[in-house]
Design a protein around this motif. Sequence first.
Motif, short mmCIF file in Angstrom:
data_model
loop_
_atom_site.label_atom_id
_atom_site.label_comp_id
_atom_site.label_asym_id
_atom_site.label_seq_id
_atom_site.Cartn_x
_atom_site.Cartn_y
_atom_site.Cartn_z
N TYR A 68 27.89 31.83 15.94
CA TYR A 68 27.25 32.79 16.84
C TYR A 68 27.28 32.25 18.26
O TYR A 68 26.74 31.18 18.54
CB TYR A 68 25.78 33.00 16.46
N THR A 98 19.40 40.37 15.92
CA THR A 98 19.95 41.66 15.49
C THR A 98 20.81 42.25 16.60
O THR A 98 20.45 42.22 17.77
CB THR A 98 18.80 42.63 15.16
N GLY A 99 21.97 42.77 16.22
CA GLY A 99 22.89 43.40 17.16
C GLY A 99 23.91 42.46 17.77
O GLY A 99 24.84 42.90 18.44
N LYS A 100 23.77 41.16 17.57
CA LYS A 100 24.72 40.19 18.13
C LYS A 100 25.91 40.03 17.20
O LYS A 100 25.79 40.15 15.99
CB LYS A 100 24.05 38.83 18.34
N THR A 101 27.06 39.76 17.76
CA THR A 101 28.27 39.58 16.95
C THR A 101 28.48 38.10 16.65
O THR A 101 27.99 37.23 17.36
CB THR A 101 29.51 40.14 17.65
N TYR A 102 29.22 37.84 15.57
CA TYR A 102 29.52 36.46 15.19
C TYR A 102 30.84 36.42 14.42
O TYR A 102 31.33 37.44 13.95
CB TYR A 102 28.39 35.86 14.35
N THR A 153 28.53 41.98 12.94
CA THR A 153 27.34 42.18 13.76
C THR A 153 26.11 41.92 12.91
O THR A 153 26.03 42.38 11.76
CB THR A 153 27.29 43.62 14.32
N SER A 184 22.76 42.51 11.39
CA SER A 184 21.96 43.72 11.15
C SER A 184 20.51 43.32 10.88
O SER A 184 20.22 42.16 10.59
CB SER A 184 22.51 44.51 9.97
#
Length: 129
Positions: A80, A86-90, A126, A128
């Motif tokens: 990450y 929540t909502g962040k991409t990895y 993403t 959730s």
Amino acid sequence: MARHTGKNGTVKVDGTDIAGLVSFDITEEIGVEDITAAGDTWEDHDTTLKKWSGSITMRLDHLADGQDLRAGDEIAFQGYTEGDATGKTYLSGTATVTSHGVNHEYKSPVERTYSITGKGALSVATVSA
């Protein structure tokens, strides 16, 4: 454009945060096969297979989570760049630990580094709720 700083980075191995994370890097590549023929004036190629690899570096703590891996271990990697809110991409995928080492420099914290090689696809997902 959103900017990222390394201070928000997190790595999870098998679902557990790596303690003392200093850095991680991931490189995705695709192979190319030369298909240039006699008489061509420019090189040509086809793409072949994709692959990915990287490394994880942390401050050494023998009792900390995620610091007991050894070469040959298979792991579930999640990296990450913005933290795991929540909502962040990895980035995620299964990987094999190909090497591990310790770096000791006078007057610096001792660090441990793991090199990893992807086993299958590297995914972008993403977080959730």
